[in-house]
Design a protein around this motif. Structure first.
Motif, mmCIF file in Angstrom:
data_model
loop_
_atom_site.group_PDB
_atom_site.id
_atom_site.type_symbol
_atom_site.label_atom_id
_atom_site.label_comp_id
_atom_site.label_asym_id
_atom_site.label_seq_id
_atom_site.Cartn_x
_atom_site.Cartn_y
_atom_site.Cartn_z
ATOM 1 N N LEU A 234 5.653 6.189 -4.769
ATOM 2 C CA LEU A 234 5.471 7.290 -5.713
ATOM 3 C C LEU A 234 6.222 8.547 -5.300
ATOM 4 N N LYS A 235 6.752 9.240 -6.281
ATOM 5 C CA LYS A 235 7.382 10.547 -6.086
ATOM 6 C C LYS A 235 6.809 11.485 -7.140
ATOM 7 N N PRO A 236 6.511 12.739 -6.756
ATOM 8 C CA PRO A 236 6.030 13.681 -7.768
ATOM 9 C C PRO A 236 7.170 14.106 -8.690
ATOM 10 N N GLU A 237 6.860 14.294 -9.946
ATOM 11 C CA GLU A 237 7.829 14.809 -10.902
ATOM 12 C C GLU A 237 7.999 16.308 -10.659
ATOM 13 N N PRO A 238 9.113 16.900 -11.077
ATOM 14 C CA PRO A 238 9.347 18.326 -10.818
ATOM 15 C C PRO A 238 8.250 19.255 -11.356
ATOM 16 N N MET B 297 0.833 -1.163 0.000
ATOM 17 C CA MET B 297 0.000 0.000 0.000
ATOM 18 C C MET B 297 0.879 1.227 0.000
ATOM 19 N N THR B 298 0.354 2.295 -0.573
ATOM 20 C CA THR B 298 1.084 3.561 -0.650
ATOM 21 C C THR B 298 0.075 4.699 -0.668
ATOM 22 N N THR B 299 0.564 5.916 -0.594
ATOM 23 C CA THR B 299 -0.303 7.092 -0.635
ATOM 24 C C THR B 299 0.037 7.948 -1.841
ATOM 25 N N VAL B 300 -0.930 8.760 -2.250
ATOM 26 C CA VAL B 300 -0.698 9.741 -3.303
ATOM 27 C C VAL B 300 0.125 10.867 -2.678
ATOM 28 N N PRO B 301 1.338 11.121 -3.179
ATOM 29 C CA PRO B 301 2.166 12.155 -2.560
ATOM 30 C C PRO B 301 1.695 13.567 -2.905
ATOM 31 N N SER B 302 2.054 14.501 -2.047
ATOM 32 C CA SER B 302 1.726 15.907 -2.270
ATOM 33 C C SER B 302 2.532 16.435 -3.452
ATOM 34 N N THR B 303 1.914 17.287 -4.242
ATOM 35 C CA THR B 303 2.645 17.948 -5.329
ATOM 36 C C THR B 303 2.955 19.395 -4.956
ATOM 37 N N SER B 304 2.660 19.775 -3.713
ATOM 38 C CA SER B 304 2.906 21.154 -3.276
ATOM 39 C C SER B 304 4.294 21.323 -2.671
ATOM 40 N N GLY B 305 5.099 20.265 -2.641
ATOM 41 C CA GLY B 305 6.440 20.357 -2.097
ATOM 42 C C GLY B 305 6.531 19.992 -0.630
ATOM 43 N N ARG B 306 5.414 19.648 -0.012
ATOM 44 C CA ARG B 306 5.411 19.276 1.402
ATOM 45 C C ARG B 306 5.987 17.868 1.534
ATOM 46 N N ASP B 307 7.069 17.731 2.311
ATOM 47 C CA ASP B 307 7.719 16.426 2.482
ATOM 48 C C ASP B 307 6.991 15.542 3.480
ATOM 49 N N ALA B 308 6.685 16.069 4.642
ATOM 50 C CA ALA B 308 6.073 15.269 5.714
ATOM 51 C C ALA B 308 4.556 15.361 5.618
ATOM 52 N N HIS B 309 3.971 14.617 4.708
ATOM 53 C CA HIS B 309 2.524 14.660 4.507
ATOM 54 C C HIS B 309 1.826 13.883 5.617
ATOM 55 N N PRO B 310 0.787 14.461 6.242
ATOM 56 C CA PRO B 310 0.104 13.779 7.352
ATOM 57 C C PRO B 310 -0.483 12.416 6.976
ATOM 58 N N LEU B 311 -0.973 12.257 5.753
ATOM 59 C CA LEU B 311 -1.546 10.975 5.353
ATOM 60 C C LEU B 311 -0.490 9.880 5.334
ATOM 61 N N ARG B 312 0.694 10.207 4.858
ATOM 62 C CA ARG B 312 1.792 9.244 4.849
ATOM 63 C C ARG B 312 2.153 8.869 6.289
ATOM 64 N N THR B 313 2.229 9.858 7.160
ATOM 65 C CA THR B 313 2.553 9.604 8.567
ATOM 66 C C THR B 313 1.522 8.676 9.200
ATOM 67 N N MET B 314 0.241 8.941 8.930
ATOM 68 C CA MET B 314 -0.811 8.107 9.511
ATOM 69 C C MET B 314 -0.716 6.669 9.033
ATOM 70 N N THR B 315 -0.612 6.477 7.721
ATOM 71 C CA THR B 315 -0.656 5.121 7.169
ATOM 72 C C THR B 315 0.646 4.357 7.335
ATOM 73 N N ALA B 316 1.781 5.059 7.325
ATOM 74 C CA ALA B 316 3.080 4.384 7.407
ATOM 75 C C ALA B 316 3.577 4.217 8.832
ATOM 76 N N GLU B 317 3.065 5.027 9.771
ATOM 77 C CA GLU B 317 3.621 4.999 11.113
ATOM 78 C C GLU B 317 2.596 4.776 12.221
ATOM 79 N N MET B 318 1.406 5.352 12.096
ATOM 80 C CA MET B 318 0.458 5.341 13.209
ATOM 81 C C MET B 318 -0.497 4.156 13.205
#
Length: 131
Positions: A34-38, A1-22
Motif C-alpha cells: 500500500l501507498k498513500p495517495e497524495p 502481510m502488509t501494514t497500513v502506511p502513514s498518511t502524515s508523510g513519514r517514510d520510515a514508519h516504526p510498524l513497517r520496520t518491526m514487521t518487515a525487518e525485526m
C-alpha cells in the motif's frame, strides 16, 4: 502481510520496520503493498477508497497490520484498496505500541530482543513470566 502506511508523510514508519525487518515470523512474509495517495491526509478520519493505492493482487489473502485503532477508518480504507486490487480475504490486526529507541533504555531492549529466537509464547522485550 502488509501494514497500513502513514498518511502524515513519514517514510520510515516504526510498524513497517518491526514487521518487515525485526520480527522473524513476519519478516519473510512482508510486502509493501500500500501507498498513500497524495490527498490521503486531507481525508481526515473518513474511510475512503481514495486514501491508498495497492499493488495488484490475484486472490491472495492479506494480513493487514495497523498501529492504532481510533475509528478504524484507515484500516478500512487500506482493506478496501487491497480488495479493489484483487485480494482474496483481508484480515486486520491492530497493535497499540511502538518502540521509540531514543527513549530511555529501549534501544538496549530492542538489541537484546533481536538476539532471542521468536516465540508466540514469550514477550519480545520481557521474556520472563508476567503472571
Amino acid at each position: 502481510m502488509t501494514t497500513v502506511p502513514s498518511t502524515s508523510g513519514r517514510d520510515a514508519h516504526p510498524l513497517r520496520t518491526m514487521t518487515a525487518e525485526m520480527v522473524g515470523a513476519t519478516r519473510d512474509r512482508y510486502r509493501d503493498l500500500l501507498k498513500p495517495e497524495p490527498n490521503a491526509a486531507a481525508l481526515g478520519r473518513t474511510p475512503s477508497l481514495d486514501r491508498y493505492r495497492s499493488t495488484a493482487l490475484w486472490g491472495e489473502n492479506v494480513l493487514l497490520i495497523d498501529d492504532t485503532w481510533t475509528s478504524g477508518n484507515h484500516a478500512q480504507s487500506a482493506s478496501a484498496a487491497l480488495k479493489a486490487a484483487g485480494a482474496g480475504s483481508v484480515a486486520i490486526v491492530v497493535l497499540g505500541r511502538h518502540l521509540n529507541i531514543s527513549f530511555g533504555g529501549t534501544a538496549t531492549l530492542v538489541e537484546q530482543a533481536k538476539l532471542r529466537r521468536f516465540s508466540w509464547d514469550a514477550c519480545g522485550l520481557r521474556p520472563w513470566s508476567h503472571g
